[in-house]
Design a protein around this motif. Structure first.
Motif: not given
Length: 144
Positions: A6-7, A10-11, A13, A65
């Motif tokens: 997930a991180n 997110f990073r 993105s 994040d």
């Protein structure tokens, strides 16, 4: 989904959607150099110093994040003056037997709790790039 994945998503993105876009507005362009350990493309203003975004380091942290590491790469295996060696400026990164590049890493925390520091982060990256670039600019004549 695990926190690491997930991180990283997110990073990546926020880097692609904001940081790269904003830096390109400040005359950065896609780098023509490959980083020895970061697979994504980098950015540069000149061929002397390149920026790469490390989405791996710290991706296992719960607040992963909110920050990432930016790496400034001087992609030349050469002797640097002692005045610009060390953790404040450049340290080595081994690329192959007997050769190394020079790099500098900075933690970019673009979010503190509910407050976002995106513009401040862009300004910091641009200022740090300019500072480090000025340090390696005199070495340009020695690059073959």
């Amino acid at each position: 989904m695990k926190i690491v994945e997930a991180n990283k998503i997110f990073r990546k993105s926020i880097i692609k959607g904001f940081f790269e876009t904003e830096l390109m507005k400040l005359d950065f362009k896609k780098s023509n150099v490959n980083h020895p350990s970061i697979v994504d493309d980098g950015l540069m203003k000149s061929n002397l110093l390149h920026i790469f975004f490390d989405i791996e380091t710290g991706s296992d942290y719960p607040d992963g994040d909110e920050w990432f590491v930016v790496e400034f790469l001087f992609p030349y295996s050469m002797k640097l003056p002692d005045t610009i060696k060390g953790t404040d400026y450049f340290t080595t990164i081994t690329i192959e037997e007997g050769k190394n590049f020079w790099h500098h890493r900075e933690l970019i925390r673009y979010k503190y709790g509910k407050s976002k520091k995106l513009e401040e982060s862009i300004k910091f990256i641009e200022t740090k790039y300019s500072t480090l670039h000025e340090m390696v600019e005199p070495l340009e004549k020695d690059i073959k």
